[in-house]
Structures are given as C-alpha cells and as structure tokens.
Write a protein that holds these residues in place. Structure first.
Motif, PDB file in Angstrom:
ATOM      1  N   VAL A 213      31.269  29.816  50.091  1.00  0.00           N
ATOM      2  CA  VAL A 213      32.505  30.588  49.947  1.00  0.00           C
ATOM      3  C   VAL A 213      32.238  32.088  49.961  1.00  0.00           C
ATOM      4  CG1 VAL A 213      34.479  31.038  48.450  1.00  0.00           C
ATOM      5  CG2 VAL A 213      33.633  28.707  48.717  1.00  0.00           C
ATOM      6  N   LEU A 214      31.253  32.539  49.189  1.00  0.00           N
ATOM      7  CA  LEU A 214      31.004  33.983  49.094  1.00  0.00           C
ATOM      8  C   LEU A 214      30.651  34.630  50.435  1.00  0.00           C
ATOM      9  CD1 LEU A 214      29.151  34.572  45.700  1.00  0.00           C
ATOM     10  CD2 LEU A 214      31.534  34.978  46.291  1.00  0.00           C
ATOM     11  N   PRO A 215      29.776  34.032  51.270  1.00  0.00           N
ATOM     12  CA  PRO A 215      29.521  34.668  52.571  1.00  0.00           C
ATOM     13  C   PRO A 215      30.771  34.796  53.440  1.00  0.00           C
ATOM     14  CG  PRO A 215      27.796  33.085  52.075  1.00  0.00           C
ATOM     15  CD  PRO A 215      28.860  32.899  51.034  1.00  0.00           C
ATOM     16  N   LEU A 216      31.706  33.853  53.307  1.00  0.00           N
ATOM     17  CA  LEU A 216      32.943  33.932  54.083  1.00  0.00           C
ATOM     18  C   LEU A 216      33.930  34.930  53.495  1.00  0.00           C
ATOM     19  CD1 LEU A 216      33.544  30.116  54.749  1.00  0.00           C
ATOM     20  CD2 LEU A 216      32.610  31.800  56.345  1.00  0.00           C
ATOM     21  N   ALA A 217      33.738  35.278  52.223  1.00  0.00           N
ATOM     22  CA  ALA A 217      34.710  36.124  51.522  1.00  0.00           C
ATOM     23  C   ALA A 217      34.223  37.555  51.345  1.00  0.00           C
ATOM     24  CB  ALA A 217      35.021  35.508  50.154  1.00  0.00           C
ATOM     25  N   VAL A 218      33.243  37.993  52.118  1.00  0.00           N
ATOM     26  CA  VAL A 218      32.711  39.346  51.967  1.00  0.00           C
ATOM     27  C   VAL A 218      33.787  40.419  52.174  1.00  0.00           C
ATOM     28  CG1 VAL A 218      31.108  41.030  52.974  1.00  0.00           C
ATOM     29  CG2 VAL A 218      30.324  38.719  52.480  1.00  0.00           C
ATOM     30  N   PRO A 219      34.661  40.334  53.198  1.00  0.00           N
ATOM     31  CA  PRO A 219      35.704  41.372  53.339  1.00  0.00           C
ATOM     32  C   PRO A 219      36.636  41.447  52.133  1.00  0.00           C
ATOM     33  CG  PRO A 219      35.480  40.123  55.367  1.00  0.00           C
ATOM     34  CD  PRO A 219      34.677  39.396  54.346  1.00  0.00           C
ATOM     35  N   GLY A 220      37.052  40.293  51.622  1.00  0.00           N
ATOM     36  CA  GLY A 220      37.937  40.305  50.465  1.00  0.00           C
ATOM     37  C   GLY A 220      37.263  40.841  49.223  1.00  0.00           C
ATOM     38  N   ILE A 221      36.006  40.476  49.009  1.00  0.00           N
ATOM     39  CA  ILE A 221      35.271  40.960  47.845  1.00  0.00           C
ATOM     40  C   ILE A 221      35.045  42.467  47.944  1.00  0.00           C
ATOM     41  CG2 ILE A 221      33.025  40.857  46.676  1.00  0.00           C
ATOM     42  CD1 ILE A 221      32.988  37.870  47.291  1.00  0.00           C
ATOM     43  N   ALA A 222      34.750  42.958  49.147  1.00  0.00           N
ATOM     44  CA  ALA A 222      34.601  44.406  49.324  1.00  0.00           C
ATOM     45  C   ALA A 222      35.904  45.134  49.023  1.00  0.00           C
ATOM     46  CB  ALA A 222      34.138  44.705  50.750  1.00  0.00           C
ATOM     47  N   THR A 223      37.029  44.522  49.368  1.00  0.00           N
ATOM     48  CA  THR A 223      38.336  45.144  49.109  1.00  0.00           C
ATOM     49  C   THR A 223      38.599  45.273  47.624  1.00  0.00           C
ATOM     50  OG1 THR A 223      39.197  44.230  51.174  1.00  0.00           O
ATOM     51  CG2 THR A 223      40.799  44.953  49.533  1.00  0.00           C
ATOM     52  N   ILE A 224      38.459  44.174  46.878  1.00  0.00           N
ATOM     53  CA  ILE A 224      38.741  44.236  45.443  1.00  0.00           C
ATOM     54  C   ILE A 224      37.671  45.046  44.713  1.00  0.00           C
ATOM     55  CG2 ILE A 224      39.999  42.061  45.500  1.00  0.00           C
ATOM     56  CD1 ILE A 224      37.570  40.724  44.198  1.00  0.00           C
ATOM     57  N   SER A 225      36.456  45.092  45.249  1.00  0.00           N
ATOM     58  CA  SER A 225      35.414  45.929  44.632  1.00  0.00           C
ATOM     59  C   SER A 225      35.779  47.404  44.740  1.00  0.00           C
ATOM     60  CB  SER A 225      34.064  45.671  45.303  1.00  0.00           C
ATOM     61  OG  SER A 225      33.652  44.332  45.130  1.00  0.00           O
ATOM     62  N   LEU A 226      36.328  47.793  45.892  1.00  0.00           N
ATOM     63  CA  LEU A 226      36.744  49.185  46.054  1.00  0.00           C
ATOM     64  C   LEU A 226      37.914  49.510  45.129  1.00  0.00           C
ATOM     65  CD1 LEU A 226      36.366  51.832  47.552  1.00  0.00           C
ATOM     66  CD2 LEU A 226      37.927  50.998  49.311  1.00  0.00           C
ATOM     67  N   PHE A 227      38.865  48.582  45.008  1.00  0.00           N
ATOM     68  CA  PHE A 227      39.976  48.790  44.076  1.00  0.00           C
ATOM     69  C   PHE A 227      39.459  48.955  42.651  1.00  0.00           C
ATOM     70  CE2 PHE A 227      43.199  46.399  46.941  1.00  0.00           C
ATOM     71  CZ  PHE A 227      43.445  47.565  47.626  1.00  0.00           C
ATOM     72  N   ALA A 228      38.542  48.071  42.251  1.00  0.00           N
ATOM     73  CA  ALA A 228      38.014  48.127  40.884  1.00  0.00           C
ATOM     74  C   ALA A 228      37.209  49.399  40.654  1.00  0.00           C
ATOM     75  CB  ALA A 228      37.155  46.895  40.610  1.00  0.00           C
ATOM     76  N   ALA A 229      36.380  49.772  41.628  1.00  0.00           N
ATOM     77  CA  ALA A 229      35.567  50.980  41.473  1.00  0.00           C
ATOM     78  C   ALA A 229      36.443  52.222  41.341  1.00  0.00           C
ATOM     79  CB  ALA A 229      34.616  51.123  42.658  1.00  0.00           C
ATOM     80  N   LEU A 230      37.509  52.295  42.129  1.00  0.00           N
ATOM     81  CA  LEU A 230      38.436  53.429  42.009  1.00  0.00           C
ATOM     82  C   LEU A 230      39.083  53.474  40.627  1.00  0.00           C
ATOM     83  CD1 LEU A 230      40.235  53.372  45.480  1.00  0.00           C
ATOM     84  CD2 LEU A 230      38.756  55.178  44.606  1.00  0.00           C
ATOM     85  N   GLY A 231      39.460  52.307  40.129  1.00  0.00           N
ATOM     86  CA  GLY A 231      40.086  52.258  38.813  1.00  0.00           C
ATOM     87  C   GLY A 231      39.156  52.712  37.705  1.00  0.00           C
ATOM     88  N   PHE A 232      37.912  52.238  37.721  1.00  0.00           N
ATOM     89  CA  PHE A 232      36.954  52.623  36.679  1.00  0.00           C
ATOM     90  C   PHE A 232      36.546  54.085  36.809  1.00  0.00           C
ATOM     91  CE2 PHE A 232      36.207  47.990  36.388  1.00  0.00           C
ATOM     92  CZ  PHE A 232      36.279  47.847  35.010  1.00  0.00           C
ATOM     93  N   TRP A 233      36.383  54.558  38.044  1.00  0.00           N
ATOM     94  CA  TRP A 233      35.940  55.936  38.239  1.00  0.00           C
ATOM     95  C   TRP A 233      37.005  56.933  37.784  1.00  0.00           C
ATOM     96  CZ3 TRP A 233      31.395  58.174  39.678  1.00  0.00           C
ATOM     97  CH2 TRP A 233      31.439  59.532  39.996  1.00  0.00           C
ATOM     98  N   ASN A 234      38.257  56.637  38.060  1.00  0.00           N
ATOM     99  CA  ASN A 234      39.345  57.567  37.741  1.00  0.00           C
ATOM    100  C   ASN A 234      39.914  57.388  36.336  1.00  0.00           C
ATOM    101  OD1 ASN A 234      39.310  58.773  40.321  1.00  0.00           O
ATOM    102  ND2 ASN A 234      40.592  57.150  41.161  1.00  0.00           N
ATOM    103  N   ASP A 235      39.420  56.404  35.589  1.00  0.00           N
ATOM    104  CA  ASP A 235      40.001  56.125  34.282  1.00  0.00           C
ATOM    105  C   ASP A 235      39.590  57.181  33.258  1.00  0.00           C
ATOM    106  OD1 ASP A 235      41.326  54.453  32.250  1.00  0.00           O
ATOM    107  OD2 ASP A 235      39.282  54.171  31.511  1.00  0.00           O
ATOM    108  N   TRP A 236      40.554  57.707  32.558  1.00  0.00           N
ATOM    109  CA  TRP A 236      40.307  58.627  31.443  1.00  0.00           C
ATOM    110  C   TRP A 236      41.157  58.258  30.225  1.00  0.00           C
ATOM    111  CZ3 TRP A 236      44.631  61.060  29.605  1.00  0.00           C
ATOM    112  CH2 TRP A 236      45.729  61.109  30.455  1.00  0.00           C
ATOM    113  N   PHE A 237      42.197  57.435  30.439  1.00  0.00           N
ATOM    114  CA  PHE A 237      43.117  57.127  29.353  1.00  0.00           C
ATOM    115  C   PHE A 237      42.461  56.265  28.278  1.00  0.00           C
ATOM    116  CE2 PHE A 237      46.819  54.922  27.459  1.00  0.00           C
ATOM    117  CZ  PHE A 237      47.504  56.043  27.020  1.00  0.00           C
TER     118      PHE A 237
END
Length: 321
Positions: A213-237
């Motif tokens: 499953v994971l090798p087939l889901a690399v595009p989706g995992i990269a997408t949610i990883s970018l969303f998560a990284a943006l959220g953690f990086w920009n978080d200050w609240f």
C-alpha cells in the motif's frame, strides 16, 4: 432470403466510416481559450510571488531610505541591517527557536503522517466492519470543535503537558481533513484485488500496508506530509497557550514577540532611549520584513521538492467518489 437478395443487400449497405474527433473534443478547449486561461493562471501566479519579492526588497533596504523614498520593488539603498540586527542581538535565541521548530516539525509530521495513513487505510477497506462508525467520527471532529477551553484543560490538567515540547506536537498529531483525503486516495489508488492476492499468499495486514500500500500511496503521503509540515512550522498559538520556558519557544512565536517588541520600542521613544544606541539602532520595517523572510523562506524552498507528488496526490485524493 435468397442468395441474390443477400448479395444485393450487402451491396446497398454503405461502408463504415471512422468518425473524426476534433482536438476541441479531446482537450475540451480550443487554442484561444487555452491561451486565455494560461494567461490568467500566469497573472495569478505572478500576483502570488510579487508580495514575497516586495517583502525581500524591503528587508534589504536601508531604514532611512524607506522613510525618505517609501516602499519600492528594488531597494533604493541596500542594507542588511535588519538581518544583522536579528542575528546579532537575538542570534542564540533565534537558533534555539529554530532548533525547536525543526524538531517539532519533523517529529510532528512523522506522527501526523503515520496516524493519518493508518486511520485512513483502515476506513477505506470494505472488509473493516467499523469503517462507517470511524468515518462519521472523523467527520464530526472535523466539523465541530470542542473549543479552546476544553483543549487547554485536557493538555494541562489531564495530560500534564504544559511547558513541554509535546504540547506543541500532540494537538496537531491527527488531522481529520488529511484522513478524508487519504481515505479517498486509498479507495481510488489501491485495488482490492491486489490486497486479496496478498492475503491469499499469506501476507499479514501490516506487511500488506508497508510493502504494497505505501509504495502506491507515495503521492498522497507526500501531500498530507506537506500539509502537516506547514501546520507545524507556522504554528505559534499552541506556544502562546502552553509554553513558558524560553528554551521551548518555537521560531514563529519568538518572531511574533520580537516584532511586537520592535513595534513597541519604535513607538515609544522613552523605552527606545534606554537601549544602547537608542531608536537609531533598532530597524523598524526592515527588521519586520526580515522576520517574515526568515519564517517563510525554508518552506518556500522545500515546496518544489514536493510539487510533483503534491499535485498528483491532491488531484487523486480530492476526487469525489
């Protein structure tokens, strides 16, 4: 029917002609329409990039030139005083905050991606008996929030995580929106027949998930990883709510406090005079823009490495079933 009639009937039939399909029918638009939309998208892209270029230009402009000539896309007088002020007066604190932010972003992104992928894979399989319940549960948590007071009481009184680095990670460790995106991605990209074949061969569910499953889901995992990284990086609240120790302050929260202090000092001459050099040693607009550049540049640089997977994962995972 007689043989002569069959031969006559076959002669009267017209030969089959292959229907020509125009390029407009294939692509949906003709060339002028495509050119119009390309121009519109290019204008939109330039409008997104220009503000960041404007911010960089202001951060590299002398403070006196800003007061005299105003804001320009090209600095009228170059100066790196905003950056030297930040890394001179606040070098140790900025580096410490950067270390905290990078640690929170990396650990939080791994936790978020892992939890999201496992949850989404479970509710995407038709043989999971509780998939409907957990899907509705995820949707409810995405649509309705318990509020800031409830979150604060859970983090501080129940989990006792106040003033710890986990207070910056756990509140965003699971994202319902990412779960829905990955659920759709798994349902459309991972065929049931592949999983059934693996089960017949004796593979366990964990092995199926990790090796198939994971090798087939690399595009989706990269997408949610970018969303998560943006959220953690920009978080200050979360740092504002839970962090009191200076050693655990993330970069975004430190830069916000620094910007507020600069604004206060530039607006109050008496407070600025107490600092060596007075207000002349405090860059106002250039320091603020330098703060913006420091907080956004790392993510802007890392985005092109995820772009190929990001576009594919977002379009596949976002298609309505």
């Amino acid at each position: 029917m007689k043989p002569n009639e069959v031969q006559k009937d076959s002669i009267n039939k017209k030969p089959f002609k292959k229907k020509k399909i125009s390029k407009v029918q294939i692509h949906g638009f003709n060339k002028p329409t495509n050119l119009f939309f390309n121009i519109m998208i290019a204008i939109f892209a330039i409008s997104c990039v220009l503000p960041f270029i404007f911010v960089i230009s202001i951060s590299l402009t002398n403070e006196a030139a800003l007061a005299t000539n105003g804001y320009r896309f090209w600095p009228s007088e170059f100066s790196t005083f905003g950056y030297t002020f930040l890394f001179g007066e606040m070098k140790e604190k900025i580096l410490q905050a950067l270390f905290v932010t990078v640690t929170v972003t990396v650990v939080g992104t791994v936790m978020n991606t892992t939890a999201t992928s496992l949850y989404a894979y479970a509710i995407s399989r038709s043989n999971f008996p509780f998939r409907r319940f957990f899907t509705v549960f995820c949707l409810i948590t995405m649509l309705f929030s318990p509020g800031m007071v409830a979150n604060y009481l859970v983090m501080t009184n129940l989990l006792q995580l106040k003033d710890t680095i986990w207070a910056l990670i756990l509140p965003m460790a699971v994202s319902p929106f990412n779960i829905i995106v990955m659920r759709t991605f798994f349902k459309r990209s991972v065929s049931e027949s592949i999983i059934e074949s693996a089960r017949i061969d004796g593979a366990t569910e964990l092995r199926i998930f990790l090796q198939i499953v994971l090798p087939l889901a690399v595009p989706g995992i990269a997408t949610i990883s970018l969303f998560a990284a943006l959220g953690f990086w920009n978080d200050w609240f979360n740092a504002l709510l839970y962090i009191q120790s200076d050693s655990l302050v993330p970069l975004q929260y430190l830069l916000i406090k620094l910007q507020n202090n600069i604004q206060y000092l530039t607006q109050n001459a008496g407070a600025g005079a107490q600092i060596s050099g007075g207000l002349a040693s405090i860059p106002g607009e250039s320091a603020r823009m330098a703060i913006v550049v420091l907080s956004t540049l790392p993510i802007a640089i890392s985005y092109p490495f995820f772009q190929k997977y990001f576009v594919k994962g977002l379009t596949i995972g976002g298609v309505k079933e």
